[in-house]
Write a protein that holds these residues in place. Structure first.
Motif, PDB file in Angstrom:
ATOM      1  N   ARG B 208      -1.599  -6.843  11.402  1.00 19.73           N
ATOM      2  CA  ARG B 208      -1.425  -6.553   9.981  1.00 19.73           C
ATOM      3  C   ARG B 208      -1.528  -7.825   9.145  1.00 19.73           C
ATOM      4  O   ARG B 208      -1.255  -8.910   9.630  1.00 19.73           O
ATOM      5  CB  ARG B 208      -0.060  -5.889   9.753  1.00 19.73           C
ATOM      6  CG  ARG B 208      -0.007  -4.490  10.313  1.00 19.73           C
ATOM      7  CD  ARG B 208       1.356  -3.838  10.197  1.00 19.73           C
ATOM      8  NE  ARG B 208       1.340  -2.566  10.894  1.00 19.73           N
ATOM      9  CZ  ARG B 208       0.932  -1.411  10.352  1.00 19.73           C
ATOM     10  NH1 ARG B 208       0.549  -1.368   9.092  1.00 19.73           N
ATOM     11  NH2 ARG B 208       0.913  -0.305  11.058  1.00 19.73           N
ATOM     12  N   ASP B 209      -1.929  -7.660   7.893  1.00 18.45           N
ATOM     13  CA  ASP B 209      -2.002  -8.814   6.994  1.00 18.45           C
ATOM     14  C   ASP B 209      -0.682  -8.936   6.236  1.00 18.45           C
ATOM     15  O   ASP B 209       0.258  -8.185   6.482  1.00 18.45           O
ATOM     16  CB  ASP B 209      -3.206  -8.692   6.056  1.00 18.45           C
ATOM     17  CG  ASP B 209      -3.112  -7.474   5.147  1.00 18.45           C
ATOM     18  OD1 ASP B 209      -1.989  -6.934   4.966  1.00 18.45           O
ATOM     19  OD2 ASP B 209      -4.153  -7.052   4.606  1.00 18.45           O
ATOM     20  N   GLN B 215      -5.513  -5.207   9.497  1.00 19.85           N
ATOM     21  CA  GLN B 215      -6.670  -6.093   9.306  1.00 19.85           C
ATOM     22  C   GLN B 215      -7.859  -5.421   9.973  1.00 19.85           C
ATOM     23  O   GLN B 215      -8.041  -5.535  11.175  1.00 19.85           O
ATOM     24  CB  GLN B 215      -6.402  -7.450   9.963  1.00 19.85           C
ATOM     25  CG  GLN B 215      -5.392  -8.278   9.220  1.00 19.85           C
ATOM     26  CD  GLN B 215      -5.097  -9.546   9.996  1.00 19.85           C
ATOM     27  OE1 GLN B 215      -4.094  -9.631  10.692  1.00 19.85           O
ATOM     28  NE2 GLN B 215      -5.967 -10.528   9.909  1.00 19.85           N
TER      29      GLN B 215
END
Lengths: 147, 308
Positions: B208-209, B215
């Motif tokens: 995850r960003d 992502q």
């Protein structure tokens, strides 16, 4: 405190520390788990039909599992949670009773498989299935997944 | 003074704009297809989605279908308490209409109009066909009603403000498929649907960003374990992923829990695998075909914190 008492106390400490400094429990249990997986490979190879069914090879594999079941429980002493890239999860010690129960389940499933003495692929599937379930049962909550 | 007024007006307009863009969305009755639900297909989707893995109040035997909730998930955002989704009238979702169910699954919007936290993986479920959601509800309606109120989440500031989820949705909720597949290839399409939609594999296997969104350029390339130690593996065909696995190895793993090396599945994947084992051979083949089809990506370099 007289000198004799000191001597006795010191030798007691020395003796107990040599007793503790046996083979490293983490390395021992890692080897045991590798042997266990190799045995699973023998059985799994047959179930996956990559190898022909072989009753005596299957029994040998069950015996390897039995050895694991008899030894593994003692190879997770307090303090053996770090080092050697161990995948043991902290839950083993925070929920010792739950972990011990998983070991008992494993042992019981292996004993039943040995008693069943499978003589066909179908019988092998029926005998090994419950053991495999206990492998997952323990690795679900007590092993760190590291890829 | 005049300048201050202008600033305040602009600020109010900006806030109104954000609130508008991030408002909880809902479908209306007219959006639902005219369709008679198929409970058998609902059961298949229930297994593909692994609903019981989080929502079951008992983990063994028939209790797996008692969806009373109560599981506590400790995360960096705080404590999530998994809700009761059994058909119990007061503590579960027994009074929900089809439309309310579809809005929850498809848009992450609760019957009262609030946003759900994306710990409930509706970002994946939003890719599900509305007919499939209707099938799923009809299956779940037939499960046992469990009387259990698990209580509210206990999240840290600012995560405890549900309005913020609207921003998250604005940035990250997109019901389109992630990978292009040849629409003529029925197996790949089915695999894509199962993996990207109900199976919600990307929720754990994709990093995850900073906004908490997946992502997408690292799709299924592995991620830190959201529950703490260890890592969720790379399941693309890269050397540090499933390069050595054939499609039949993947199928066998999903059916039995064994890797080609006869290591056994562990951790939270155990429950996922047991659900996958309940799918048909065709569904497992489709998942395997899709995983071998998507681009092979190297896992993201491990930071010290992911290692242990």
């Amino acid at each position: 405190m007289n000198r004799k008492t000191v001597l006795i106390a010191l030798s007691a400490v020395l003796l107990s520390s040599t007793a503790i400094a046996g083979p490293d429990p983490i390395e021992t249990r890692q080897q045991l788990m590798k042997d266990t997986r190799d045995a699973a490979k023998v059985i799994g190879g047959m179930l996956k039909k990559q190898k022909a069914f072989d009753a005596s090879a299957a029994m040998d594999a069950f015996k390897v599992w039995q050895k694991t079941a008899s030894k593994a429980g003692d190879l997770f002493p307090e303090g053996s949670d770090v080092g050697h890239d161990t995948e043991a999860r902290a839950t083993i010690w925070s929920d010792r009773a739950g972990f011990d129960k998983k070991m008992v389940d494993f042992s019981a499933a292996v004993d039943a498989a040995i008693v069943a003495k499978p003589d066909s692929l179908e019988a092998l599937n029926a005998a090994a299935g419950p053991v495999f379930k206990t492998c997952k049962g323990c690795h679900e909550g007590y092993r760190v997944e590291k890829e | 003074m005049k300048r201050l007024v202008t600033v305040l007006v602009l600020l109010a307009m900006a806030i109104a704009m954000v609130l508008f863009l991030t408002r909880p969305e809902r479908l209306s009755l007219a959006d639902l297809p005219d369709y008679v639900a198929d409970t058998t297909n609902g059961e298949r989707l229930f297994n593909a989605g692994g609903c019981a893995s989080c929502h079951a109040s008992e983990t063994e035997g028939p209790g797996k279908l008692h969806l009373g909730g109560g599981l506590e998930m400790e995360t960096p955002f705080g404590l999530f308490r998994v809700p009761n989704i059994s058909p119990h009238e007061s503590t579960g979702v027994g009074k929900w209409t089809m439309l309310q169910f579809v809005n929850a699954m498809h848009l992450g919007t609760a019957p009262g109009g609030q946003h759900y936290y994306p710990a409930f993986p509706y970002a994946s479920y939003s890719r599900m066909r509305l007919e499939d959601l209707m099938d799923l509800k009809s299956y779940m309606d037939g499960l046992p009603a469990v009387d259990n109120s698990p209580g509210d989440h206990e999240l840290k500031f600012p995560w405890n403000m549900r309005l913020g989820i609207g921003v998250w949705k604005f940035l990250n909720l997109d019901p389109s498929f992630i990978k292009m597949v040849d629409e003529q290839n029925a197996l790949l399409e089915r695999g894509r649907y199962l993996v990207e939609g109900p199976g919600h594999c990307g929720e754990c296997h994709t990093p995850r960003d900073w906004t908490g969104g997946l992502q997408m350029d690292q799709w299924l390339a592995g991620a830190p374990n959201p529950e703490g130690k260890g890592r969720v593996p790379n399941i693309t065909s890269h050397d540090n992923g499933l390069a050595d696995w054939s499609t039949s190895d993947i199928e066998y793993y999903l059916a039995s829990g064994f890797t080609p090396d006869f290591d056994v599945v562990g951790g939270s994947m155990v429950k996922v695998q047991e659900n996958m084992a309940l799918l048909s051979d065709e569904d497992r083949s489709a998942i395997a075909a899709y995983l071998k089809y998507i681009p092979a990506l190297s896992k993201v370099r491990q930071s010290v914190s992911d290692i242990d």
